[in-house]
Scaffold this active site. Structure first.
Site, mmCIF file in Angstrom:
data_model
loop_
_atom_site.group_PDB
_atom_site.id
_atom_site.type_symbol
_atom_site.label_atom_id
_atom_site.label_comp_id
_atom_site.label_asym_id
_atom_site.label_seq_id
_atom_site.Cartn_x
_atom_site.Cartn_y
_atom_site.Cartn_z
ATOM 1 N N ARG A 11 -10.569 76.594 53.494
ATOM 2 C CA ARG A 11 -9.629 75.471 53.594
ATOM 3 C C ARG A 11 -9.189 75.190 55.024
ATOM 4 O O ARG A 11 -8.496 74.208 55.282
ATOM 5 C CB ARG A 11 -8.408 75.744 52.707
ATOM 6 N N CYS A 12 -9.590 76.040 55.957
ATOM 7 C CA CYS A 12 -9.187 75.901 57.364
ATOM 8 C C CYS A 12 -10.298 75.222 58.151
ATOM 9 O O CYS A 12 -11.441 75.676 58.155
ATOM 10 C CB CYS A 12 -8.909 77.291 57.937
#
Length: 116
Positions: A11-12
């Site tokens: 998700r980064c």
């Protein structure tokens, strides 16, 4: 054995960029989704040694959990900080790329190239 490991959070954006950079350079790293598979205290101590930084320098200070866990207390020891990071892995700066006895934080993603 000369495998490359990435502590990865899909998700980064920086983590995704670093993984893509590795793959563009022909490296298929061992992907460790550290939020699901938190490193042990011993693993974190080794990573800190490989990075050449203190536990405090590996903290994500902008996460709400940083203050919730009282990590803004500068009197805390590396041991205390490491213990919290094993319990709340979201607080570990990411991504971390490890190769052999060296490690780099992929901020910016290109910084990992000097250990490959």
């Amino acid at each position: 054995m000369n495998e490359v490991i990435i502590y990865h959070n899909p998700r980064c954006s920086k983590s995704r960029q670093t993984l893509a950079l590795l793959e563009e350079n022909g490296i298929q790293p061992d992907i460790r989704k550290y939020l699901d598979d938190a490193p042990s205290a011993d693993e974190l101590k080794l990573v800190l040694k490989q990075l050449g930084i203190s536990a405090r320098e590996l903290l994500r200070t902008k996460e709400p959990e940083f203050k919730e866990q009282g990590l803004d207390d500068t009197a805390l020891s590396d041991e205390q900080i490491i213990k919290v990071m094993t319990e709340v892995p979201k607080l570990i700066e990411r991504p971390i790329v490890i190769k052999g006895d060296k490690a780099r934080i992929g901020r910016p993603p290109e910084s990992v190239l000097d250990i490959l």
